[in-house]
Write a protein that holds these residues in place. Structure first.
Motif, mmCIF file in Angstrom:
data_model
loop_
_atom_site.group_PDB
_atom_site.id
_atom_site.type_symbol
_atom_site.label_atom_id
_atom_site.label_comp_id
_atom_site.label_asym_id
_atom_site.label_seq_id
_atom_site.Cartn_x
_atom_site.Cartn_y
_atom_site.Cartn_z
ATOM 1 N N LEU A 6 0.920 -1.252 -0.140
ATOM 2 C CA LEU A 6 -0.005 -0.050 -0.076
ATOM 3 C C LEU A 6 0.837 1.231 0.076
ATOM 4 O O LEU A 6 0.457 2.312 -0.570
ATOM 5 C CB LEU A 6 -1.085 0.001 1.293
ATOM 6 C CG LEU A 6 -2.224 -1.160 1.147
ATOM 7 C CD1 LEU A 6 -3.109 -0.971 2.209
ATOM 8 C CD2 LEU A 6 -2.935 -0.681 -0.121
ATOM 9 N N MET A 7 1.990 1.124 0.519
ATOM 10 C CA MET A 7 2.921 2.243 0.303
ATOM 11 C C MET A 7 3.348 2.580 -1.010
ATOM 12 O O MET A 7 3.229 3.865 -1.533
ATOM 13 C CB MET A 7 4.401 1.823 1.194
ATOM 14 C CG MET A 7 5.285 3.132 0.853
ATOM 15 S SD MET A 7 6.738 2.741 1.588
ATOM 16 C CE MET A 7 7.511 1.828 0.352
ATOM 17 N N HIS A 8 3.584 1.697 -2.063
ATOM 18 C CA HIS A 8 3.764 2.018 -3.368
ATOM 19 C C HIS A 8 2.376 2.449 -4.238
ATOM 20 O O HIS A 8 2.673 3.133 -4.854
ATOM 21 C CB HIS A 8 4.328 0.631 -4.106
ATOM 22 C CG HIS A 8 5.597 0.224 -3.404
ATOM 23 N ND1 HIS A 8 6.829 0.924 -3.348
ATOM 24 C CD2 HIS A 8 6.111 -0.859 -2.777
ATOM 25 C CE1 HIS A 8 7.877 0.496 -2.684
ATOM 26 N NE2 HIS A 8 7.529 -0.755 -2.347
ATOM 27 N N ILE A 9 1.271 1.857 -3.732
ATOM 28 C CA ILE A 9 0.001 2.357 -4.276
ATOM 29 C C ILE A 9 0.098 3.814 -3.842
ATOM 30 O O ILE A 9 -0.418 4.751 -4.627
ATOM 31 C CB ILE A 9 -1.092 1.520 -3.738
ATOM 32 C CG1 ILE A 9 -0.967 0.172 -4.430
ATOM 33 C CG2 ILE A 9 -2.351 2.138 -4.041
ATOM 34 C CD1 ILE A 9 -2.245 -0.789 -3.889
ATOM 35 N N ALA A 10 0.417 4.107 -2.625
ATOM 36 C CA ALA A 10 0.225 5.507 -2.276
ATOM 37 C C ALA A 10 1.316 6.557 -2.861
ATOM 38 O O ALA A 10 0.731 7.428 -3.481
ATOM 39 C CB ALA A 10 0.637 5.873 -0.807
ATOM 40 N N ALA A 11 2.494 5.927 -3.266
ATOM 41 C CA ALA A 11 3.210 6.720 -4.331
ATOM 42 C C ALA A 11 2.687 6.909 -5.679
ATOM 43 O O ALA A 11 3.119 7.781 -6.212
ATOM 44 C CB ALA A 11 4.753 6.083 -4.207
ATOM 45 N N ALA A 12 2.083 6.005 -6.383
ATOM 46 C CA ALA A 12 1.381 5.775 -7.688
ATOM 47 C C ALA A 12 0.430 7.037 -7.715
ATOM 48 O O ALA A 12 0.372 7.651 -8.606
ATOM 49 C CB ALA A 12 0.753 4.411 -7.714
ATOM 50 N N PHE A 13 -0.161 7.240 -6.174
ATOM 51 C CA PHE A 13 -1.223 8.265 -6.223
ATOM 52 C C PHE A 13 -0.795 9.724 -5.914
ATOM 53 O O PHE A 13 -1.360 10.632 -5.942
ATOM 54 C CB PHE A 13 -2.597 8.038 -5.381
ATOM 55 C CG PHE A 13 -3.180 6.798 -5.980
ATOM 56 C CD1 PHE A 13 -3.908 6.981 -7.160
ATOM 57 C CD2 PHE A 13 -3.488 5.850 -5.244
ATOM 58 C CE1 PHE A 13 -4.763 5.981 -7.647
ATOM 59 C CE2 PHE A 13 -4.169 4.914 -5.743
ATOM 60 C CZ PHE A 13 -4.940 4.914 -6.905
#
Length: 334
Positions: free
Chosen positions: A247-254
């Motif tokens: 979810l950290m990487h998903i946050a970075a995607a956003f």
């Protein structure tokens, strides 16, 4: 040209391959792009517009190979690089490029504390596998696409959180990458803003314990939503506090501001939040919180179910006050 990309797992690793897909699709004329992953991670990719066809790894790898042979690929881009992918590449018999995992360098760092790893993010190393096709990093960062029917509606979260919240990701694949429960209890008490706890079904019980501390301020979303719905919770958060996890990487995607908390693993492995090319004068919207100077850290490139030394100082000594102050600064800046 027909290209197969392989990455079996996990959520964060797959999200980190998304620049390869986008850059290939946009920069190589007429490319047809296929992707092979495990069925448990299909939801990460099913709405990605750069994938022409998604293949799912079957229990019997021979069934998967038969399916892939029918496609007639011109090239395989192996971003997982293990014995199973070697078997697939050999069976397909086409050209291939494989990601270098740098396992020797990681072993040296975890066992001898000798750092010979390149100062390069894993995204840039993934992109090196397609550089021979003239593909370059477009600087746009990571992608994450949420299907329209898996978005979070306003009524899905408490009224107390609808004007803004901190997303606190409490889970991680291994215990040594997570703050212990007593430290999480301290952290949620310190945060003076509505908090939504994020994680999977395995994190639900801990989430309930944390939410019981202040049921008005803290909402436990762990295990209540699908992965894509959880990704939408991340997208709607004002800031994200997260361990080294998917979810950290998903946050970075956003392009969300992130406070990234590290335990037994280290950012030197090249998997810290990735935003792509920042605009002139713009600073990276994330902060790393870790305990420097520990002779035992990193102890693993992945993680353990308990601290091998028994003291768990890499998480027990994390400054929760620093996390609180960073959260306040980020919220004020936004």
């Amino acid at each position: 040209m027909k290209v197969l990309i392989i990455r079996f797992s996990s959520i964060g690793d797959i999200v980190l391959t998304t620049p390869v897909m986008r850059c290939l699709k946009k920069q190589v004329p007429g490319v047809e792009l296929h992707y092979l992953t495990k069925s448990s991670f299909a939801s990460v990719l099913k709405a990605n517009p750069y994938i022409d066809k998604l293949h799912l790894l079957q229990k019997n790898i021979e069934d998967t190979i038969r399916e892939l042979k029918e496609e007639g690929f011109d090239m395989v881009v192996d971003l997982h690089h293990n014995l199973r992918t070697l078997r697939i590449k050999k069976a397909l018999g086409c050209k291939s490029k494989s990601f270098n995992k740098l396992n020797v360098q990681k072993w040296l760092l975890t066992n001898l504390k000798v750092n010979l790893l390149p100062e390069k993010h894993i995204v840039d190393r993934y992109l090196e596998t397609v550089s021979h096709l003239g593909v370059k990093n477009d600087g746009a960062g990571l992608d994450y696409f949420i299907p329209a029917d898996e978005t979070i509606k306003q009524q899905d979260i408490p009224v107390s959180h609808q004007l803004g919240y901190i997303g606190l990701v409490i889970g991680a694949a291994h215990a040594t990458k997570r703050l212990p429960l007593d430290r999480l209890k301290e952290l949620v008490k310190l945060l003076d803003h509505p908090v939504i706890l994020m994680g999977g079904p395995d994190d639900k019980v801990i989430g309930e314990v944390l939410a019981s501390i202040d049921p008005v301020k803290i909402y436990n979303a762990c295990g209540k939503f699908s992965l894509n719905e959880s990704a939408d919770l991340v997208r709607q958060a004002r800031i994200i506090i997260s361990h080294d996890t998917g979810l950290m990487h998903i946050a970075a995607a956003f392009k969300k501001p992130i406070i990234s908390v590290w335990g037994n693993t280290v950012p030197a492995f090249g998997m810290y939040p990735y935003y792509g090319q920042l605009q002139l004068g713009q600073s990276a919207p994330f902060h790393i919180v870790e305990v420097n100077g520990l002779s035992c850290r990193p102890c693993s490139k992945i993680g353990y179910e308990k601290c091998p030394k028994g003291h768990f100082r890499c998480m027990e000594n994390i400054s929760l006050q620093d996390i609180k102050l960073l959260a306040q600064q980020m919220l004020t800046a936004r």
